[in-house]
Enzyme design. Sequence first.
Site, PDB file in Angstrom:
ATOM      1  N   SER A   7       9.556  10.471  14.297  1.00 33.53           N
ATOM      2  CA  SER A   7       8.252  10.583  13.613  1.00 33.53           C
ATOM      3  C   SER A   7       6.882  10.299  14.677  1.00 33.53           C
ATOM      4  CB  SER A   7       8.273   9.721  12.463  1.00 33.53           C
ATOM      5  OG  SER A   7       7.975   8.406  12.787  1.00 33.53           O
ATOM      6  N   GLY A   8       5.767  10.479  13.877  1.00 35.79           N
ATOM      7  CA  GLY A   8       4.522  10.073  14.542  1.00 35.79           C
ATOM      8  C   GLY A   8       4.531   8.458  14.954  1.00 35.79           C
ATOM      9  N   HIS A   9       4.944   7.865  13.935  1.00 34.36           N
ATOM     10  CA  HIS A   9       5.052   6.420  14.337  1.00 34.36           C
ATOM     11  C   HIS A   9       6.112   6.095  15.596  1.00 34.36           C
ATOM     12  CE1 HIS A   9       5.348   2.209  13.071  1.00 34.36           C
ATOM     13  NE2 HIS A   9       6.534   2.278  12.996  1.00 34.36           N
ATOM     14  N   GLY A  57       7.493   5.006   9.051  1.00 39.02           N
ATOM     15  CA  GLY A  57       6.740   4.349   8.317  1.00 39.02           C
ATOM     16  C   GLY A  57       6.660   3.713   7.032  1.00 39.02           C
ATOM     17  N   HIS A 121      -4.623 -17.271  11.213  1.00 38.68           N
ATOM     18  CA  HIS A 121      -3.556 -18.385  11.300  1.00 38.68           C
ATOM     19  C   HIS A 121      -2.935 -18.546  10.161  1.00 38.68           C
ATOM     20  CE1 HIS A 121      -6.526 -20.703   8.823  1.00 38.68           C
ATOM     21  NE2 HIS A 121      -7.440 -19.958   9.807  1.00 38.68           N
ATOM     22  N   HIS A 130       3.882  -3.427   6.106  1.00 39.58           N
ATOM     23  CA  HIS A 130       3.015  -2.468   6.975  1.00 39.58           C
ATOM     24  C   HIS A 130       1.563  -3.045   6.601  1.00 39.58           C
ATOM     25  CE1 HIS A 130       1.742   1.714   8.270  1.00 39.58           C
ATOM     26  NE2 HIS A 130       1.063   0.752   8.990  1.00 39.58           N
TER      27      HIS A 130
HETATM   28  C1  ACO Z   1      -1.325   4.988  11.981  1.00 39.85           C
HETATM   29  C2  ACO Z   1      -1.379   5.289  10.523  1.00 39.85           C
HETATM   30  O1  ACO Z   1      -2.075   6.405  10.049  1.00 39.85           O
HETATM   31  S1  ACO Z   1      -1.051   4.188   9.520  1.00 39.85           S
HETATM   32  C3  ACO Z   1      -1.060   4.735   7.662  1.00 39.85           C
HETATM   33  C4  ACO Z   1      -2.489   4.244   7.296  1.00 39.85           C
HETATM   34  N1  ACO Z   1      -2.834   4.964   5.869  1.00 39.85           N
HETATM   35  C5  ACO Z   1      -3.621   4.325   4.773  1.00 39.85           C
HETATM   36  O2  ACO Z   1      -4.236   3.315   5.208  1.00 39.85           O
HETATM   37  C6  ACO Z   1      -3.531   5.211   3.651  1.00 39.85           C
HETATM   38  C7  ACO Z   1      -3.769   4.297   2.535  1.00 39.85           C
HETATM   39  N2  ACO Z   1      -3.605   4.923   1.242  1.00 39.85           N
HETATM   40  C8  ACO Z   1      -4.561   5.036   0.419  1.00 39.85           C
HETATM   41  O3  ACO Z   1      -5.514   4.406   0.235  1.00 39.85           O
HETATM   42  C9  ACO Z   1      -4.190   6.169  -0.905  1.00 39.85           C
HETATM   43  O4  ACO Z   1      -5.576   6.620  -1.243  1.00 39.85           O
HETATM   44  C10 ACO Z   1      -3.479   5.537  -2.020  1.00 39.85           C
HETATM   45  C11 ACO Z   1      -2.234   5.157  -1.377  1.00 39.85           C
HETATM   46  C12 ACO Z   1      -4.265   4.471  -2.409  1.00 39.85           C
HETATM   47  C13 ACO Z   1      -3.362   6.790  -2.809  1.00 39.85           C
HETATM   48  O5  ACO Z   1      -2.433   6.553  -3.852  1.00 39.85           O
HETATM   49  P1  ACO Z   1      -2.193   7.577  -4.967  1.00 39.85           P
HETATM   50  O6  ACO Z   1      -1.204   6.992  -5.805  1.00 39.85           O
HETATM   51  O7  ACO Z   1      -2.017   8.983  -4.303  1.00 39.85           O
HETATM   52  O8  ACO Z   1      -3.527   7.671  -5.792  1.00 39.85           O
HETATM   53  P2  ACO Z   1      -4.445   8.918  -5.940  1.00 39.85           P
HETATM   54  O9  ACO Z   1      -4.907   9.644  -4.783  1.00 39.85           O
HETATM   55  O10 ACO Z   1      -4.016   9.612  -7.204  1.00 39.85           O
HETATM   56  O11 ACO Z   1      -5.828   8.024  -6.508  1.00 39.85           O
HETATM   57  C14 ACO Z   1      -6.137   7.553  -7.715  1.00 39.85           C
HETATM   58  C15 ACO Z   1      -7.548   7.057  -7.804  1.00 39.85           C
HETATM   59  O12 ACO Z   1      -7.775   5.843  -6.910  1.00 39.85           O
HETATM   60  C16 ACO Z   1      -8.718   6.484  -5.970  1.00 39.85           C
HETATM   61  N3  ACO Z   1      -8.407   6.116  -4.685  1.00 39.85           N
HETATM   62  C17 ACO Z   1      -7.380   6.185  -4.053  1.00 39.85           C
HETATM   63  N4  ACO Z   1      -7.497   5.583  -2.896  1.00 39.85           N
HETATM   64  C18 ACO Z   1      -8.592   4.933  -2.749  1.00 39.85           C
HETATM   65  C19 ACO Z   1      -9.086   3.707  -2.094  1.00 39.85           C
HETATM   66  N5  ACO Z   1      -8.459   3.442  -0.885  1.00 39.85           N
HETATM   67  N6  ACO Z   1     -10.249   3.005  -2.337  1.00 39.85           N
HETATM   68  C20 ACO Z   1     -10.764   3.323  -3.442  1.00 39.85           C
HETATM   69  N7  ACO Z   1     -10.380   4.195  -4.436  1.00 39.85           N
HETATM   70  C21 ACO Z   1      -9.162   4.967  -4.112  1.00 39.85           C
HETATM   71  C22 ACO Z   1      -8.887   7.918  -5.932  1.00 39.85           C
HETATM   72  O13 ACO Z   1     -10.187   8.479  -5.688  1.00 39.85           O
HETATM   73  C23 ACO Z   1      -8.449   7.901  -7.734  1.00 39.85           C
HETATM   74  O14 ACO Z   1      -9.615   7.625  -8.354  1.00 39.85           O
HETATM   75  P3  ACO Z   1     -10.059   8.608  -9.806  1.00 39.85           P
HETATM   76  O15 ACO Z   1      -8.661   8.554 -10.744  1.00 39.85           O
HETATM   77  O16 ACO Z   1     -11.238   7.965 -10.081  1.00 39.85           O
HETATM   78  O17 ACO Z   1     -10.105  10.095  -9.353  1.00 39.85           O
END
Ligand code: ACO
Length: 196
Positions: A7-9, A57, A121, A130
């Site tokens: 994967s990308g990871h 991931g 710490h 993760h």
């Molecule tokens: C190298 C790399 O790429 S490593 C990967 C790193 N990836 C990340 O950090 C991504 C983290 N993921 C998130 O933050 C996602 O938004 C998740 C996991 C929280 C989404 O979870 P889901 O169950 O799909 O929630 P969904 O998208 O339906 O959102 C539900 C509600 O929470 C809100 N919400 C979702 N994420 C966030 C957030 N980070 N902060 C604030 N509100 C949020 C949405 O706007 C929605 O609000 P509403 O009900 O008022 O419309």
Amino acid sequence: MYLYGASGHAKVIIDILRANHEPIEALFDDNEKIHHLFDYPVLRPSKVCGPLIISIGNNGIRRKIAKELKVEYGKAFHSSAIISEEAEIREGSVVMQGAIVQSDACIGSHCIINTGASVDHECLIADYVHISPHCTLCGNVQVGEGTWIGAGSVVIPGVKIGKWSIIGAGSVVAKDIPDGVLAVGNRCKIIKNIVL
Ligand SMILES: CC(=O)SCCNC(=O)CCNC(=O)[C@H](O)C(C)(C)COP(=O)(O)OP(=O)(O)OC[C@H]1O[C@@H](n2cnc3c(N)ncnc32)[C@H](O)[C@@H]1OP(=O)(O)O
């Protein structure tokens, strides 16, 4: 080293291993359409060998694979990461570019400390966690098994986050979070339960 998951990871882990001049023998992936990743062969996982890093991931999938396989596991730490001599990092875990793991922190098995994340710490990070890019875990934070902390989140000192929870990207976690919930925002609030 062998990797499980093309994967990308895996691409990021390959960069780390290359930078460390560590030979990569092959990857495993059950997607029959994938035969190569960069210059490396991708094999079907019928006979998996080690030392291995599970380069997937998704925390739950890493756990499932680790429970099924009986192989030796490796680790990958990028040379730009700063890891205290007094920190402990267990088998199968990876520490990406620019991350910091401070004194007396303990990182479990098959964890990801992603790009630029900071684990301060005496943090206790359980298996399959993760910590996404650019998170800040202040001192004495505890994170339970399988929890995913979204990118750029800040966890203030001494907070305990339970098992198999998700903290949304950009959250500020100022109070303890239980097992099996999705919590988001500044101030970080639970918005739903996760079926474990
Ligand atoms: C190298 C790399 O790429 S490593 C990967 C790193 N990836 C990340 O950090 C991504 C983290 N993921 C998130 O933050 C996602 O938004 C998740 C996991 C929280 C989404 O979870 P889901 O169950 O799909 O929630 P969904 O998208 O339906 O959102 C539900 C509600 O929470 C809100 N919400 C979702 N994420 C966030 C957030 N980070 N902060 C604030 N509100 C949020 C949405 O706007 C929605 O609000 P509403 O009900 O008022 O419309």
